[in-house]
Scaffold this motif. Structure first.
Motif, mmCIF file in Angstrom:
data_model
loop_
_atom_site.group_PDB
_atom_site.id
_atom_site.type_symbol
_atom_site.label_atom_id
_atom_site.label_comp_id
_atom_site.label_asym_id
_atom_site.label_seq_id
_atom_site.Cartn_x
_atom_site.Cartn_y
_atom_site.Cartn_z
ATOM 1 N N TYR A 42 -7.869 -2.903 6.117
ATOM 2 C CA TYR A 42 -8.543 -2.006 5.162
ATOM 3 C C TYR A 42 -10.008 -1.832 5.549
ATOM 4 C CZ TYR A 42 -9.472 0.026 0.562
ATOM 5 O OH TYR A 42 -9.816 0.868 -0.468
ATOM 6 N N THR A 127 -6.310 -10.249 10.212
ATOM 7 C CA THR A 127 -7.063 -10.756 9.059
ATOM 8 C C THR A 127 -6.250 -10.624 7.777
ATOM 9 O OG1 THR A 127 -9.291 -10.526 9.945
ATOM 10 C CG2 THR A 127 -9.060 -10.251 7.585
ATOM 11 N N THR A 179 3.605 -2.454 -6.898
ATOM 12 C CA THR A 179 3.298 -1.385 -5.952
ATOM 13 C C THR A 179 3.142 -0.041 -6.650
ATOM 14 O OG1 THR A 179 4.008 -0.276 -3.917
ATOM 15 C CG2 THR A 179 5.757 -0.915 -5.434
ATOM 16 N N CYS A 242 -8.559 -11.571 -3.594
ATOM 17 C CA CYS A 242 -9.069 -11.353 -2.240
ATOM 18 C C CYS A 242 -9.439 -9.903 -1.978
ATOM 19 C CB CYS A 242 -8.073 -11.841 -1.193
ATOM 20 S SG CYS A 242 -6.608 -10.820 -1.072
ATOM 21 N N VAL A 317 -0.139 3.832 4.549
ATOM 22 C CA VAL A 317 0.360 2.918 5.583
ATOM 23 C C VAL A 317 1.092 1.762 4.915
ATOM 24 C CG1 VAL A 317 -0.341 1.279 7.370
ATOM 25 C CG2 VAL A 317 -1.418 3.530 7.262
#
Ligand code: NDP
Length: 327
Positions: A42, A127, A179, A242, A317
């Motif tokens: 991101y 990451t 989602t 996070c 994505v």
């Protein structure tokens, strides 16, 4: 000369383009790495599109992750031929990064490529996946166990979310995946989600305290979603925060913390100490199903990284993108 994505800035704004760059332009560093693969997180999307001021110095080679082979080193830990991985440390933000055929880095930032992974698999994790593992480790450290109840993952079809779902399911947790893309329900179930919930049930203002649902949480979204997840946490539940894909704010109350003893655990991958990184990579090697990793990942070329960065920010994505740098 080597190929790299270069972000340049002038009066008209900033632009990213694939360029040929002279080795003499590489930044200071005691290890030179031939990059095999990088990836798009991101943050790389924000850097390449210029949507947020992630890049602090221009011109900049983006790419917060890389996997490759040491070409030259004056650092005591690394010799030519060593296979290495790099995540974070400001690389791709203040120091030239991984979306390039060559990188020059501080050897203290590197970790050995785990024997369990090829460079492409390490970048399929990247990451995003290493952060998902940091979240799982924090849940464990705070005592969340599978028998305590469901763990919710928000932004589940994204990079961090997909790896978190796969890891938690493999470790025996019952995972609820949140989602905004109902079409990804089957994908999330194939990663091990027991249930799939709609983003719209989480991203609106909610009550300070709601019905207790979650023993643990991995939140990649922030804002109302994080506030609602905290409000729905069970007594002594643990919420790892996070991400900010839905916003940087946190419109919450203290009620879950002072009335239910909920823990809000912040997760940072960028400056995370080396010992924790090594533990996270070691646990990824044992706890991530490589079949699931394949399901999560697709591969693109260095040139394709520029248009795909925009798609990533547009939420189009699924899972993870590996950028194949060396043929
Ligand atoms: P991705 O773009 O791959 O995934 C983000 C997901 O969030 C999307 O797939 C989507 O999931 C969901 N989402 C996107 N926009 C919104 C929105 N407006 N409201 C609610 N949900 C949304 O990103 P990553 O997985 O790489 O990163 C996720 C977050 O974690 C980012 O904010 C990133 O900056 C952060 N991060 C932080 C790290 C740290 O060190 N703390 C390290 C790595 C990432 P779906 O379609 O399933 O709804």
């Amino acid at each position: 000369m080597f190929k790299a994505i270069l972000i340049e800035k002038d009066e008209q704004g900033q632009r990213a383009a694939l360029k040929d760059i002279d080795d003499a332009q590489l930044p200071e560093g005691n290890v030179t790495v031939k990059v095999a693969c990088s990836t798009l997180n991101y943050k790389d999307g924000l850097a390449i599109t210029g949507k947020s001021p992630v890049v602090r110095k221009f011109p900049m080679v983006p790419g917060i992750d890389l996997a490759g082979t040491v070409e030259a080193s004056t650092h005591p830990d690394w010799r030519p031929g060593d296979a290495v991985v790099l995540n974070g440390w400001g690389v791709g933000e203040t120091h030239w990064g991984g979306l390039a055929e060559r990188a020059r880095l501080n050897g203290d930032w590197l970790v050995p490529l785990p024997a369990a992974f090829t460079p492409a698999q390490a970048m399929a994790i990247g990451t995003a996946g290493y952060t998902a593992m940091l979240c799982v480790l924090a849940l464990e450290r705070h005592g969340v166990r599978p028998e305590h109840g469901e763990v919710v993952v928000t932004g589940a079809a994204g990079g961090v979310g997909s790896v978190a779902v796969a890891l938690l399911a493999k470790l025996g947790y019952t995972v609820a995946a949140v989602t905004g893309r109902p079409a990804e329900a089957e994908y999330l179930k194939s990663l091990g989600a027991a249930s799939v919930l709609a983003r719209s049930d989480f991203n609106q203002p909610g009550k300070p305290l709601a019905k207790e649902r979650w023993a643990g949480a991995v939140d990649t979204v922030g804002s109302h979603t994080l506030a609602n997840v905290c409000a729905q946490a069970k007594y002594r539940g643990v919420v790892t925060a996070c991400g900010l894909a839905g916003g940087m704010d946190l419109p919450a109350s203290v009620a879950p913390f002072i009335l239910r003893g909920v823990t809000l655990a912040g997760i940072d991958s960028v400056m995370c100490p080396r010992a924790d990184r090594l533990l996270a990579w070691q646990r990824l090697a044992t706890d991530l199903d490589l079949g699931k990793l394949d399901l999560i990942t697709r591969e693109i070329s260095l040139a394709e990284a520029i248009p795909v960065a925009q798609q990533l920010l547009d939420g189009q994505v699924r899972g993870r993108v590996v950028v194949r740098v060396a043929a």
